[in-house]
Design a protein around this motif. Structure first.
Motif, PDB file in Angstrom:
ATOM      1  N   GLN A  83      52.829  30.593  38.915  1.00 34.11           N
ATOM      2  CA  GLN A  83      53.187  31.968  38.022  1.00 34.11           C
ATOM      3  C   GLN A  83      53.725  31.716  36.598  1.00 34.11           C
ATOM      4  O   GLN A  83      54.192  31.912  35.769  1.00 34.11           O
TER       5      GLN A  83
ATOM      6  N   ASN B 264      53.162  29.263  32.741  1.00 39.51           N
ATOM      7  CA  ASN B 264      52.372  29.488  32.023  1.00 39.51           C
ATOM      8  C   ASN B 264      51.924  28.547  31.706  1.00 39.51           C
ATOM      9  O   ASN B 264      52.006  27.140  31.266  1.00 39.51           O
TER      10      ASN B 264
ATOM     11  N   ASN C 296      39.977  29.281  35.980  1.00 36.09           N
ATOM     12  CA  ASN C 296      40.727  30.774  35.386  1.00 36.09           C
ATOM     13  C   ASN C 296      40.830  31.821  35.782  1.00 36.09           C
ATOM     14  O   ASN C 296      41.226  32.673  36.116  1.00 36.09           O
TER      15      ASN C 296
ATOM     16  N   THR D 109      43.601  34.384  36.915  1.00 37.13           N
ATOM     17  CA  THR D 109      43.543  35.494  36.599  1.00 37.13           C
ATOM     18  C   THR D 109      43.323  36.557  37.598  1.00 37.13           C
ATOM     19  O   THR D 109      44.663  37.220  37.474  1.00 37.13           O
TER      20      THR D 109
ATOM     21  N   SER E 130      47.893  34.885  38.192  1.00 43.49           N
ATOM     22  CA  SER E 130      48.397  33.756  36.933  1.00 43.49           C
ATOM     23  C   SER E 130      47.809  34.067  35.517  1.00 43.49           C
ATOM     24  O   SER E 130      46.813  34.236  35.277  1.00 43.49           O
ATOM     25  N   LYS E 131      48.867  33.267  34.762  1.00 45.37           N
ATOM     26  CA  LYS E 131      48.674  32.883  33.467  1.00 45.37           C
ATOM     27  C   LYS E 131      47.504  31.740  32.362  1.00 45.37           C
ATOM     28  O   LYS E 131      49.003  30.635  32.803  1.00 45.37           O
TER      29      LYS E 131
ATOM     30  N   ILE F  60      44.931  29.615  30.367  1.00 45.44           N
ATOM     31  CA  ILE F  60      44.128  29.609  28.663  1.00 45.44           C
ATOM     32  C   ILE F  60      43.487  27.964  29.686  1.00 45.44           C
ATOM     33  O   ILE F  60      44.004  27.516  29.892  1.00 45.44           O
TER      34      ILE F  60
ATOM     35  N   GLU G 231      39.802  37.818  26.109  1.00 42.35           N
ATOM     36  CA  GLU G 231      40.990  37.664  27.027  1.00 42.35           C
ATOM     37  C   GLU G 231      41.556  36.797  26.160  1.00 42.35           C
ATOM     38  O   GLU G 231      43.215  36.554  26.072  1.00 42.35           O
TER      39      GLU G 231
ATOM     40  N   ARG H 159      40.894  34.176  27.167  1.00 45.31           N
ATOM     41  CA  ARG H 159      41.465  32.823  28.400  1.00 45.31           C
ATOM     42  C   ARG H 159      40.127  31.533  28.195  1.00 45.31           C
ATOM     43  O   ARG H 159      40.615  30.244  28.942  1.00 45.31           O
TER      44      ARG H 159
END
Ligand SMILES: C[S@@+](CC[C@H](N)C(=O)[O-])C[C@H]1O[C@@H](n2cnc3c(N)ncnc32)[C@H](O)[C@@H]1O
Length: 227
Positions: free
Chosen positions: A30, A32, A44, A48, A52-53, A55, A122, A124
């Motif tokens: 959860q 960043n 990723n 996603t 989840s967040k 990059i 996005e 990501r």
């Protein structure tokens, strides 16, 4: 950027592997997160999907999905032949056999390729490379680096490792790196010095045993938390 794709080994791992390599808990997922050198991992895409967040940054994101796919196709047979030629170098626990490993790598690549266009829209998937990253101080809670730092210690010197880790610690409150072995399965000679140098700077730094092991003896990650 002058990266040549024929110098890159674009092999990627799954969310399941990242969870085991980095001891990721539900709480961690959860946070960043930034994945440094994520390449064609499906981490990723899959993370996603579960909310989840994440990059991911990697120099290969300057290339198209087709170019990355073609590079994977060009190197995978040779890599699998090397794996099969040295059966005692590998632990078949997560992946059951060389064939299973091959299938799992293909699945990860396919998930990555399917997500790549949308993920780029996005933002990501962002182009970037250590030792300098274009993010703000403490922008992330957790920075993960799988199969780049330490693994390629014979190609990148101690200074590169030190500056890269310092940079990851600038942009993130915590970092985790896996594995601590080099390609030849020897423990990277840089780990002990990194532990000493960063302990001196008042970080909490620990070598943690994890459940994941593919390279024989490669079941440890380095975790550094800022005070
Ligand atoms: C063996 S792959 C690992 C991919 C992914 N992290 C995983 O474990 O599935 C190593 C990755 O490191 C990337 N890489 C190479 N130089 C880098 C740099 N200076 N900074 C960040 N990543 C880099 C490569 O492009 C490649 O995608």
């Amino acid at each position: 950027m002058g990266l040549k794709l024929d110098k890159v080994v674009p092999i990627g791992r799954s969310l399941g592997e990242y969870i085991k390599m980095f001891n990721l808990t539900e709480k961690d997922l959860q946070k960043n997160i930034i994945g440094v050198g994520d390449g064609p991992a499906s981490f990723n895409a899959e993370a996603t999907q579960i909310g989840s967040k994440v990059i991911s940054i990697d120099p290969i994101y300057q290339f198209t999905a087709l170019e990355i796919q073609q590079r994977f196709d060009a190197v995978i047979d040779n890599i699998m032949a090397q794996v099969k030629a040295n059966p005692n170098d590998w632990v078949w626990s997560y992946h059951q056999s060389p064939e299973d490993l091959f299938d799992n790598r293909k699945k990860s690549l396919n998930k990555f390729i399917s997500d790549y266009y949308q993920g780029k829209l996005e933002q990501r998937y962002q182009i970037g490379e250590l030792p300098k990253l274009h993010y703000q101080d403490n922008q992330f809670d957790l920075a993960l680096c799988s199969h780049f730092l330490f693994l390629y210690s014979d190609f990148y010197d101690y200074q590169f490792h030190y500056l890269s880790i310092k940079e990851m610690l600038r942009i993130s409150k915590e970092i985790r790196i896996f594995p601590l072995l080099k390609l030849d399965l020897k423990f990277s000679e840089y780990v002990d010095k990194i532990v000493k140098d960063f302990k001196d700077q008042k970080y909490t730094i620990v070598v943690v045993n994890v459940e994941y092991q593919l390279q024989k003896g490669g079941n440890q990650m380095l975790q550094i938390v800022k005070h």
